[in-house]
Motif scaffolding. Sequence first.
Motif, PDB file in Angstrom:
ATOM      1  N   ASP A  45      16.276   7.330   8.373  1.00  0.00           N
ATOM      2  CA  ASP A  45      16.867   8.200   7.267  1.00  0.00           C
ATOM      3  C   ASP A  45      16.081   7.907   6.025  1.00  0.00           C
ATOM      4  OD1 ASP A  45      17.571   5.557   7.129  1.00  0.00           O
ATOM      5  OD2 ASP A  45      19.789   5.928   6.692  1.00  0.00           O
ATOM      6  N   ALA A  46      14.805   7.524   5.905  1.00  0.00           N
ATOM      7  CA  ALA A  46      14.262   7.223   4.934  1.00  0.00           C
ATOM      8  C   ALA A  46      13.520   8.643   4.176  1.00  0.00           C
ATOM      9  CB  ALA A  46      13.144   6.322   4.812  1.00  0.00           C
ATOM     10  N   ALA A  47      13.544   9.080   3.186  1.00  0.00           N
ATOM     11  CA  ALA A  47      12.896  10.308   2.739  1.00  0.00           C
ATOM     12  C   ALA A  47      11.375  10.550   2.752  1.00  0.00           C
ATOM     13  CB  ALA A  47      13.375  10.710   1.254  1.00  0.00           C
ATOM     14  N   TYR A  48      10.781   9.152   2.406  1.00  0.00           N
ATOM     15  CA  TYR A  48       9.315   9.051   2.671  1.00  0.00           C
ATOM     16  C   TYR A  48       8.961   7.509   2.801  1.00  0.00           C
ATOM     17  CZ  TYR A  48      10.159   7.607  -2.396  1.00  0.00           C
ATOM     18  OH  TYR A  48      10.493   6.750  -3.644  1.00  0.00           O
ATOM     19  N   VAL A  49       7.773   7.233   2.852  1.00  0.00           N
ATOM     20  CA  VAL A  49       7.210   5.984   2.808  1.00  0.00           C
ATOM     21  C   VAL A  49       6.001   5.795   1.988  1.00  0.00           C
ATOM     22  CG1 VAL A  49       6.102   4.295   4.553  1.00  0.00           C
ATOM     23  CG2 VAL A  49       7.654   6.067   5.419  1.00  0.00           C
ATOM     24  N   HIS A  50       6.218   4.897   0.950  1.00  0.00           N
ATOM     25  CA  HIS A  50       5.289   4.551  -0.043  1.00  0.00           C
ATOM     26  C   HIS A  50       4.597   3.209   0.210  1.00  0.00           C
ATOM     27  CE1 HIS A  50       4.027   2.953  -3.948  1.00  0.00           C
ATOM     28  NE2 HIS A  50       3.993   4.111  -4.467  1.00  0.00           N
ATOM     29  N   TYR A  51       3.336   3.166   0.071  1.00  0.00           N
ATOM     30  CA  TYR A  51       2.531   1.999  -0.039  1.00  0.00           C
ATOM     31  C   TYR A  51       1.407   1.911  -0.992  1.00  0.00           C
ATOM     32  CZ  TYR A  51      -1.822   3.416   2.588  1.00  0.00           C
ATOM     33  OH  TYR A  51      -2.801   4.086   3.087  1.00  0.00           O
ATOM     34  N   CYS A  52       0.804   0.766  -1.180  1.00  0.00           N
ATOM     35  CA  CYS A  52      -0.167   0.719  -2.135  1.00  0.00           C
ATOM     36  C   CYS A  52      -1.607   0.294  -1.224  1.00  0.00           C
ATOM     37  CB  CYS A  52      -0.169  -0.530  -3.045  1.00  0.00           C
ATOM     38  SG  CYS A  52      -1.387  -0.646  -4.381  1.00  0.00           S
ATOM     39  N   PRO A  53      -2.540   1.277  -0.942  1.00  0.00           N
ATOM     40  CA  PRO A  53      -3.594   0.673   0.016  1.00  0.00           C
ATOM     41  C   PRO A  53      -4.516  -0.323  -0.707  1.00  0.00           C
ATOM     42  CG  PRO A  53      -3.425   3.297  -0.430  1.00  0.00           C
ATOM     43  CD  PRO A  53      -2.519   2.574  -1.461  1.00  0.00           C
ATOM     44  N   ASN A  54      -4.521  -0.482  -1.936  1.00  0.00           N
ATOM     45  CA  ASN A  54      -5.503  -1.556  -2.474  1.00  0.00           C
ATOM     46  C   ASN A  54      -4.725  -2.205  -3.799  1.00  0.00           C
ATOM     47  OD1 ASN A  54      -8.132  -2.891  -2.548  1.00  0.00           O
ATOM     48  ND2 ASN A  54      -8.006  -2.147  -4.671  1.00  0.00           N
ATOM     49  N   GLU A  55      -4.152  -3.310  -3.532  1.00  0.00           N
ATOM     50  CA  GLU A  55      -3.806  -4.234  -4.348  1.00  0.00           C
ATOM     51  C   GLU A  55      -4.574  -4.824  -5.382  1.00  0.00           C
ATOM     52  OE1 GLU A  55      -0.459  -4.542  -5.257  1.00  0.00           O
ATOM     53  OE2 GLU A  55       0.645  -3.900  -3.391  1.00  0.00           O
ATOM     54  N   THR A  56      -4.517  -4.112  -6.346  1.00  0.00           N
ATOM     55  CA  THR A  56      -5.682  -4.591  -7.336  1.00  0.00           C
ATOM     56  C   THR A  56      -5.814  -6.117  -7.856  1.00  0.00           C
ATOM     57  OG1 THR A  56      -5.077  -2.271  -8.242  1.00  0.00           O
ATOM     58  CG2 THR A  56      -6.756  -3.443  -9.530  1.00  0.00           C
ATOM     59  N   ILE A  57      -4.679  -6.619  -7.995  1.00  0.00           N
ATOM     60  CA  ILE A  57      -4.583  -7.918  -8.635  1.00  0.00           C
ATOM     61  C   ILE A  57      -5.064  -8.986  -7.479  1.00  0.00           C
ATOM     62  CG2 ILE A  57      -3.094  -9.540  -9.473  1.00  0.00           C
ATOM     63  CD1 ILE A  57      -1.480  -7.440 -10.882  1.00  0.00           C
ATOM     64  N   ARG A  58      -4.658  -8.916  -6.520  1.00  0.00           N
ATOM     65  CA  ARG A  58      -4.763  -9.871  -5.292  1.00  0.00           C
ATOM     66  C   ARG A  58      -6.024  -9.540  -4.416  1.00  0.00           C
ATOM     67  NH1 ARG A  58      -0.835 -14.010  -5.791  1.00  0.00           N
ATOM     68  NH2 ARG A  58       0.524 -13.073  -7.306  1.00  0.00           N
ATOM     69  N   GLY A  59      -6.617  -8.306  -4.778  1.00  0.00           N
ATOM     70  CA  GLY A  59      -7.794  -7.908  -3.818  1.00  0.00           C
ATOM     71  C   GLY A  59      -7.431  -7.745  -2.244  1.00  0.00           C
ATOM     72  N   VAL A  60      -6.246  -7.225  -1.923  1.00  0.00           N
ATOM     73  CA  VAL A  60      -5.881  -6.871  -0.631  1.00  0.00           C
ATOM     74  C   VAL A  60      -6.025  -5.281  -0.459  1.00  0.00           C
ATOM     75  CG1 VAL A  60      -4.132  -7.136   1.031  1.00  0.00           C
ATOM     76  CG2 VAL A  60      -4.399  -8.950  -0.702  1.00  0.00           C
ATOM     77  N   GLU A  61      -6.584  -4.897   0.570  1.00  0.00           N
ATOM     78  CA  GLU A  61      -6.740  -3.674   1.079  1.00  0.00           C
ATOM     79  C   GLU A  61      -6.600  -3.356   2.407  1.00  0.00           C
ATOM     80  OE1 GLU A  61     -10.347  -1.968  -0.331  1.00  0.00           O
ATOM     81  OE2 GLU A  61      -9.489   0.116  -0.321  1.00  0.00           O
ATOM     82  N   PHE A  62      -5.517  -2.351   2.583  1.00  0.00           N
ATOM     83  CA  PHE A  62      -5.381  -1.850   4.196  1.00  0.00           C
ATOM     84  C   PHE A  62      -6.432  -1.482   4.731  1.00  0.00           C
ATOM     85  CE2 PHE A  62      -0.749  -1.627   4.845  1.00  0.00           C
ATOM     86  CZ  PHE A  62      -0.219  -1.720   3.585  1.00  0.00           C
ATOM     87  N   PRO A  63      -6.841  -1.855   6.015  1.00  0.00           N
ATOM     88  CA  PRO A  63      -8.022  -1.574   6.643  1.00  0.00           C
ATOM     89  C   PRO A  63      -7.450  -0.131   7.531  1.00  0.00           C
ATOM     90  CG  PRO A  63      -7.088  -3.387   7.873  1.00  0.00           C
ATOM     91  CD  PRO A  63      -6.171  -3.346   6.688  1.00  0.00           C
ATOM     92  N   TYR A  64      -6.472   0.252   7.430  1.00  0.00           N
ATOM     93  CA  TYR A  64      -6.046   1.471   8.071  1.00  0.00           C
ATOM     94  C   TYR A  64      -5.099   2.413   7.510  1.00  0.00           C
ATOM     95  CZ  TYR A  64      -1.469  -0.828   8.943  1.00  0.00           C
ATOM     96  OH  TYR A  64      -0.413  -1.596   8.742  1.00  0.00           O
ATOM     97  N   ILE A  65      -4.712   3.320   7.890  1.00  0.00           N
ATOM     98  CA  ILE A  65      -3.656   4.467   7.036  1.00  0.00           C
ATOM     99  C   ILE A  65      -2.493   4.243   7.986  1.00  0.00           C
ATOM    100  CG2 ILE A  65      -3.153   6.655   6.484  1.00  0.00           C
ATOM    101  CD1 ILE A  65      -5.815   7.396   6.054  1.00  0.00           C
TER     102      ILE A  65
END
Length: 360
Positions: free
Chosen positions: A141-161
Motif C-alpha cells: 500500500d505504499a504510494a512510491y519507493v524512494h532511494y538515494c542511488p549515491n550516498e554522497t557522504i559515505r560514498g556508497v552507490e547502488f550497483p543496480y536500479i
Amino acid sequence: MARVFNFSAGPAMLPQAVIERAQQELLEWNGSGMSVMEMSHRGKEYMSIAEKAEADLREVMNIPANYKVLFLQGGASSQFAMVPMNLLRGAGKADYLLTGDWSKKAIAEAKRYCQVNLAADTSEGNFTRAPAQSELTLSADAAYVHYCPNETIRGVEFPYIPEVGDKPLVADMSSTILSREIDVSRFGIIYAGAQKNIGPAGLTIVIVREDLIGETIAGTPTMFDYKTHADNGSMYNTPTTYSWYVAGLVFEWIKEQGGLGKIAEVNARKADKLYAAIDGSDFYANPVEVSARSWMNVPFTLANAELDAPFLAGAKERGLVTLKGHRSVGGMRASIYNAMPEEGVDALVAFMAEFEKSHA
Ligand SMILES: *Cc1c(COP(=O)(O)O)cnc(C)c1O
C-alpha cells in the motif's frame, strides 16, 4: 594563480572549457548587448538558451517524451517535501530505503506527511553497503519507493536500479546524475541539486513522469506543486537564469565528450585508480563494500588520524584541495565528479604514495 584540483563534494568543479565559454560570453551574449544575468527570462534570447539546455539534457540522458524536465530552486532538500506532497495521492504510506545521511534526511521530511516503511536499512553496518534487491521489504500500500542511488557522504552507490513493480521509483540523484547512462523509464521521478554534476548551485533539476503530476495533498504551496512548473515551462516565477544557462553549457560539453557512455568510461577509470591506490596500501582504507563503492565520492582514512592535518597541508601545496572528509565521518573524501580531470586523480594518487612513503 593556477586553478587547483578541487575535490569538494559540492559546489564542485566545473569543466574548465565551460567556465572559459561563460567568461567569453559574460559581458555580452551572442549579439544581445547584455549579459545572460541581465536578461528577462521571458525574452526570446533567454528562452532560446533555456530551451536548448532542456533539449540537450533530454538528448544526453535519452529522456522519454512522457517525462517533464523541470528547472527549479530550493535544492534537493526541497524535493524531500515535494515528493510526498505530489506523490502520496490519497495513500498514507511510502517506502524508503535508508542507506545513509541523505536518505535519512529525506525520510525525516517524508514523516511529516505520511507513514514511512523502511524497505531497507543498512545503518547496522554503519552505511557501508547497498542492500540487495532480495532484502527489500516493499509494502503493497505504499504510494512510491524512494532511494538515494549515491550516498554522497559515505560514498556508497547502488550497483543496480531497484525493481519495485508498478510503484513509481523516486531517486535522489544529486551526486550521481550524468555520471553514466541510465534508463530513465525505470523511474517515476529523478531529482538532483545542480552543484555536484550539473552546474552552479541554485538550480535543481526534476525529471518527472507526466502521469505523476497534478494531484497534491491539501495545503501544498503553489511553488511546491509540480504542475505549477510543468504548466509554465519552469517559469511560473523567475528561475535561476544564470545557473540554468551554465548547466546548458555543461550539457553541451558532455555531448562534445562523446556523451554519457564516454563520460562513464573516464569516471570508471578515475575511480578504479583511486580505489586501487587505497586498497594497495595498508596506510589508506575505505570501509565500503567493493560492489557498492561510489564512482563519485571516495572517502578514505589514514592509518593515523594525527596525520590528517599534514596530509591536507601537503595536498594543498600541490594544488589538491578540499579533501577533508565530512565532519560525521572524518578522514578524507575525494569527490571526483565529471569535471574532475583524470590528471587530478593521477596527481592525488601520486601524492598519496609520496605521503605514505614519508609518514608510514
Ligand atoms: C548534496 C545533496 C543533497 C542536498 O542538496 P541541496 O541542493 O543542498 O538541497 C541531497 N541529496 C544528496 C544525495 C546530495 O548529495
